[in-house]
Design a protein around this motif. Sequence first.
Motif, PDB file in Angstrom:
ATOM      1  N   ASP A  56      -4.331  -6.829 -10.619  1.00  0.00           N
ATOM      2  CA  ASP A  56      -4.977  -8.168  -9.706  1.00  0.00           C
ATOM      3  C   ASP A  56      -4.844  -9.505 -10.376  1.00  0.00           C
ATOM      4  O   ASP A  56      -5.408 -10.380  -9.743  1.00  0.00           O
ATOM      5  CB  ASP A  56      -6.588  -7.769  -9.645  1.00  0.00           C
ATOM      6  CG  ASP A  56      -7.154  -7.495 -11.327  1.00  0.00           C
ATOM      7  OD1 ASP A  56      -6.426  -7.425 -12.096  1.00  0.00           O
ATOM      8  OD2 ASP A  56      -8.530  -7.684 -11.473  1.00  0.00           O
TER       9      ASP A  56
ATOM     10  N   PRO B  76     -11.605  -8.996   1.914  1.00  0.00           N
ATOM     11  CA  PRO B  76     -12.458  -8.011   2.586  1.00  0.00           C
ATOM     12  C   PRO B  76     -11.795  -7.574   3.598  1.00  0.00           C
ATOM     13  O   PRO B  76     -10.637  -8.069   4.553  1.00  0.00           O
ATOM     14  CB  PRO B  76     -13.520  -9.148   2.977  1.00  0.00           C
ATOM     15  CG  PRO B  76     -13.581 -10.335   2.366  1.00  0.00           C
ATOM     16  CD  PRO B  76     -12.095 -10.523   1.969  1.00  0.00           C
ATOM     17  N   GLN B  77     -12.053  -6.410   4.092  1.00  0.00           N
ATOM     18  CA  GLN B  77     -11.588  -5.364   5.123  1.00  0.00           C
ATOM     19  C   GLN B  77     -11.616  -6.095   6.614  1.00  0.00           C
ATOM     20  O   GLN B  77     -10.552  -6.219   7.277  1.00  0.00           O
ATOM     21  CB  GLN B  77     -12.121  -3.861   5.160  1.00  0.00           C
ATOM     22  CG  GLN B  77     -11.532  -3.131   6.407  1.00  0.00           C
ATOM     23  CD  GLN B  77     -10.228  -2.505   5.840  1.00  0.00           C
ATOM     24  OE1 GLN B  77     -10.208  -1.880   4.650  1.00  0.00           O
ATOM     25  NE2 GLN B  77      -9.084  -2.447   6.721  1.00  0.00           N
TER      26      GLN B  77
ATOM     27  N   LEU C 132      -6.557  -4.290  -0.861  1.00  0.00           N
ATOM     28  CA  LEU C 132      -7.258  -5.222  -0.638  1.00  0.00           C
ATOM     29  C   LEU C 132      -8.108  -5.549  -1.930  1.00  0.00           C
ATOM     30  O   LEU C 132      -8.492  -6.655  -1.997  1.00  0.00           O
ATOM     31  CB  LEU C 132      -8.200  -5.099   0.604  1.00  0.00           C
ATOM     32  CG  LEU C 132      -7.397  -4.876   2.015  1.00  0.00           C
ATOM     33  CD1 LEU C 132      -8.201  -4.383   2.967  1.00  0.00           C
ATOM     34  CD2 LEU C 132      -6.625  -6.114   2.153  1.00  0.00           C
ATOM     35  N   GLN C 133      -8.677  -4.754  -2.518  1.00  0.00           N
ATOM     36  CA  GLN C 133      -9.604  -4.769  -3.732  1.00  0.00           C
ATOM     37  C   GLN C 133      -8.763  -5.649  -4.879  1.00  0.00           C
ATOM     38  O   GLN C 133      -9.398  -6.583  -5.409  1.00  0.00           O
ATOM     39  CB  GLN C 133      -9.978  -3.552  -4.315  1.00  0.00           C
ATOM     40  CG  GLN C 133     -11.295  -3.146  -3.468  1.00  0.00           C
ATOM     41  CD  GLN C 133     -11.660  -1.846  -4.204  1.00  0.00           C
ATOM     42  OE1 GLN C 133     -10.918  -0.839  -4.668  1.00  0.00           O
ATOM     43  NE2 GLN C 133     -12.959  -1.375  -3.813  1.00  0.00           N
ATOM     44  N   ILE C 134      -7.661  -5.327  -4.974  1.00  0.00           N
ATOM     45  CA  ILE C 134      -6.720  -6.164  -5.860  1.00  0.00           C
ATOM     46  C   ILE C 134      -6.665  -7.425  -5.562  1.00  0.00           C
ATOM     47  O   ILE C 134      -6.758  -8.453  -6.518  1.00  0.00           O
ATOM     48  CB  ILE C 134      -5.212  -5.431  -5.972  1.00  0.00           C
ATOM     49  CG1 ILE C 134      -5.599  -3.814  -6.650  1.00  0.00           C
ATOM     50  CG2 ILE C 134      -4.325  -6.508  -6.712  1.00  0.00           C
ATOM     51  CD1 ILE C 134      -4.044  -3.213  -6.538  1.00  0.00           C
TER      52      ILE C 134
ATOM     53  N   GLY D  57      -8.647  -8.997  -3.560  1.00  0.00           N
ATOM     54  CA  GLY D  57     -10.120  -9.844  -3.272  1.00  0.00           C
ATOM     55  C   GLY D  57     -10.293 -10.197  -1.878  1.00  0.00           C
ATOM     56  O   GLY D  57     -10.809 -11.250  -1.368  1.00  0.00           O
TER      57      GLY D  57
ATOM     58  N   LYS E 127      -7.254  -0.152   1.585  1.00  0.00           N
ATOM     59  CA  LYS E 127      -8.455  -0.900   0.763  1.00  0.00           C
ATOM     60  C   LYS E 127      -8.413  -0.942  -0.456  1.00  0.00           C
ATOM     61  O   LYS E 127      -8.813  -1.992  -1.177  1.00  0.00           O
ATOM     62  CB  LYS E 127      -9.751   0.384   1.366  1.00  0.00           C
ATOM     63  CG  LYS E 127     -10.973  -0.024   0.744  1.00  0.00           C
ATOM     64  CD  LYS E 127     -12.035   1.206   1.049  1.00  0.00           C
ATOM     65  CE  LYS E 127     -13.417   0.573   1.021  1.00  0.00           C
ATOM     66  NZ  LYS E 127     -14.202   1.442   1.544  1.00  0.00           N
ATOM     67  N   SER E 128      -7.633  -0.075  -1.528  1.00  0.00           N
ATOM     68  CA  SER E 128      -7.515  -0.451  -2.780  1.00  0.00           C
ATOM     69  C   SER E 128      -6.597  -1.836  -3.053  1.00  0.00           C
ATOM     70  O   SER E 128      -6.784  -2.261  -3.806  1.00  0.00           O
ATOM     71  CB  SER E 128      -7.034   0.743  -3.495  1.00  0.00           C
ATOM     72  OG  SER E 128      -5.725   1.121  -3.255  1.00  0.00           O
TER      73      SER E 128
ATOM     74  N   SER F  70       0.782  -1.338  -0.048  1.00  0.00           N
ATOM     75  CA  SER F  70      -0.140  -0.072   0.009  1.00  0.00           C
ATOM     76  C   SER F  70       0.800   1.195   0.205  1.00  0.00           C
ATOM     77  O   SER F  70       0.623   2.220  -0.836  1.00  0.00           O
ATOM     78  CB  SER F  70      -0.885   0.043   1.276  1.00  0.00           C
ATOM     79  OG  SER F  70      -1.699   1.174   1.413  1.00  0.00           O
TER      80      SER F  70
ATOM     81  N   SER G 185      -4.328  -0.916 -12.801  1.00  0.00           N
ATOM     82  CA  SER G 185      -5.676  -1.497 -12.932  1.00  0.00           C
ATOM     83  C   SER G 185      -5.502  -3.172 -13.192  1.00  0.00           C
ATOM     84  O   SER G 185      -6.348  -3.551 -13.211  1.00  0.00           O
ATOM     85  CB  SER G 185      -6.622  -0.849 -13.807  1.00  0.00           C
ATOM     86  OG  SER G 185      -6.047  -1.033 -15.092  1.00  0.00           O
TER      87      SER G 185
END
Length: 165
Positions: free
Chosen positions: A144, A80-81, A74-76, A78, A71-72, A63, A141
Motif C-alpha cells: 500500500d 472506495p468500490q 482497492l483497499q491497497i 484506498g 476489493k482487496s 487483481s 500487506s
Amino acid sequence: MEKIPQKTKPFDTKRSIQNADKASGSKKSAIFFEGKEYKWNTGIEKVETIRAGIPYGSIEEISKRLNNPIKSVLQILGIPQTTYNKKKSEHLLLESRESELIMLIQELIDFGLEVFNNEEEKFQRWLKKPNISLGGNSPESMLDTVTGINEVRYSLNRLEFGNLA
C-alpha cells in the motif's frame, strides 16, 4: 609551437541524460493495461506516464496477477468500490499516486516471478506468508506504500542471492 584553440560544443543535457541511462544499465520498461502499452526509457518518462495516469481497468489486471479480489486491491489503493465502479465505467484515469502504486506493483510482480523462475504458485504463496525480513508482515500487506513495495523488492533481491528473505 602555438596551440590552436579548439572549438568546444555547448553542453548537451539531453545527450548527457541518455548516456547516463545507458551507463547505469537502465532498460526499457513497459506495462500493458486494457490493450494499451505504457512504456518508458528513463525515469523522467516514467514520471510523465504516472502523472498522465493509467486506466481504472488496470486495477483488474493487478487483481488477477496478485490472485486477489478487486476489493482487496482497492483497499491497497484506498479507493472506495463505488468510486472505482463509476470511474471505470466512464473510462477515466487513475490519479498519479494510484498510477504509481499500480505500476510499481506490476513491476514487482514481474520481478517476483523472475526470482521464482516463473513458478506463479510458489510466488503467490510467498506473497501471503509472514516474512521475517519484513518484520513478520506478509509481502502482500506491504503493497500500500512505495516504501513497502521497495522493502518487498529488497526482500526478493535477498532471496534471489540466497540471503534471508
